[in-house]
Write an enzyme that holds these catalytic residues in place. Structure first.
Site, PDB file in Angstrom:
ATOM      1  N   GLU A  67       0.818  -1.222   0.000  1.00 11.35           N
ATOM      2  CA  GLU A  67       0.000   0.000   0.000  1.00 11.35           C
ATOM      3  C   GLU A  67       0.849   1.268   0.000  1.00 11.35           C
ATOM      4  O   GLU A  67       0.565   2.219  -0.751  1.00 11.35           O
ATOM      5  CB  GLU A  67      -0.906  -0.021   1.227  1.00 11.35           C
ATOM      6  CG  GLU A  67      -1.813   1.194   1.357  1.00 11.35           C
ATOM      7  CD  GLU A  67      -2.692   1.116   2.581  1.00 11.35           C
ATOM      8  OE1 GLU A  67      -3.438   2.071   2.819  1.00 11.35           O
ATOM      9  OE2 GLU A  67      -2.628   0.094   3.300  1.00 11.35           O
ATOM     10  N   GLY A  91     -10.150  10.100   9.556  1.00 11.02           N
ATOM     11  CA  GLY A  91     -11.571  10.049   9.239  1.00 11.02           C
ATOM     12  C   GLY A  91     -12.364   9.168  10.179  1.00 11.02           C
ATOM     13  O   GLY A  91     -13.532   9.446  10.487  1.00 11.02           O
TER      14      GLY A  91
END
Length: 265
Positions: A70, A121
């Site tokens: 990632e 978030g």
């Protein structure tokens, strides 16, 4: 057709490239089986996958997918976006503000992880729900725009009470530290949500600034779905970064960096 997928903890980001055209899509992570069904209906495609749920998605599709780490995929995607936007940075910190925040040092040819924070978030949504019972992300973001943090966050100016301050009086001395001095006042949801944006934005920025100084760079690139339609969070990050003498950058569609980069890793 090339499809790059970043299967994250909250969202699944998808980039499709066909005939030099690029499209962007998002699904909730809970809809990962629907993403797999969609992919299995496609033929003659090259699929690339990265992210925390990459292994599960890979196991659900018929295609022989290319897998990538990632962090490397995100870096590759950022490099592509920077070049397309004519932003030339020899060194920079990139802060990926998704469910949490991962912070990396990057040059023109490599990246390395510099740290991170659980503020992101996920914290915005979870803490906002606990304080207001609002679970819809768009609603809480729009509500926060009309909020005032003055009665919730203790600022330097509140401590000095009109005296000269050694640093900017608008800096936060203690997030949520002013609440007990206003116990008899009402705290509208807008104010509560603005304070949530404040603690997340300031935490992300502070950690990013420390990383930038550690690696001796003045540039910080902020990406991640937490900034989408969230002008308040973006403004907090920009203002605080500039106040500390560094240069903030935002990239259009930056939250798709991992998905895009997975195609080219």
């Amino acid at each position: 057709m090339k499809i790059g997928i970043d299967a994250g903890g909250t969202l699944i980001k998808v980039v499709t490239e066909l005939n030099n055209e690029r499209t962007y899509q998002k699904w909730l992570a809970t809809d990962i089986d629907q993403v797999a069904d969609w992919l299995n209906q496609l033929d003659d495609v090259e699929v690339s996958i990265t992210g925390g749920k990459a292994q599960y998605l890979d196991s659900c599709i018929k295609h022989q997918a290319k897998r990538s780490i990632e962090f490397d995929a995100t870096y590759k995607g950022i490099q592509i976006f920077l070049k397309e936007n004519n932003i030339d940075l020899e060194t920079y910190i990139f802060s990926n503000v998704g469910t949490g925040t991962s912070i990396h040092y990057a040059t023109t040819d490599h990246q390395e992880r510099a740290g991170g924070t659980g503020a992101g978030g996920g914290m915005i949504q979870g803490l906002s729900y606990l304080l207001t019972q609002i679970s819809d992300y768009d609603e809480l973001v729009q509500t926060a725009l009309n909020g005032d943090r003055d009665k919730i966050d203790l600022k330097v100016k509140h401590i000095y009470k009109g005296d000269n301050t050694p640093i900017s009086g608008e800096l936060t001395a203690a997030n949520f530290g002013h609440v007990l001095q206003h116990m008899n006042d009402a705290f509208p949801n807008a104010d509560r949500l603005a304070a949530v944006m404040g603690i997340v934005g300031e935490t992300v920025t502070t950690v990013s600034i420390h990383a930038a100084r550690q690696y001796n760079t003045e540039n910080v690139v902020f990406i991640g779905s937490s900034f989408v339609k969230n002008e308040l969070l973006k403004n907090i990050v920009v203002d605080y970064t500039i106040l500390r003498g560094l240069k903030p950058y935002f990239i259009e569609n930056g939250e798709f960096s991992g998905a895009l980069g997975s195609i080219y890793c």
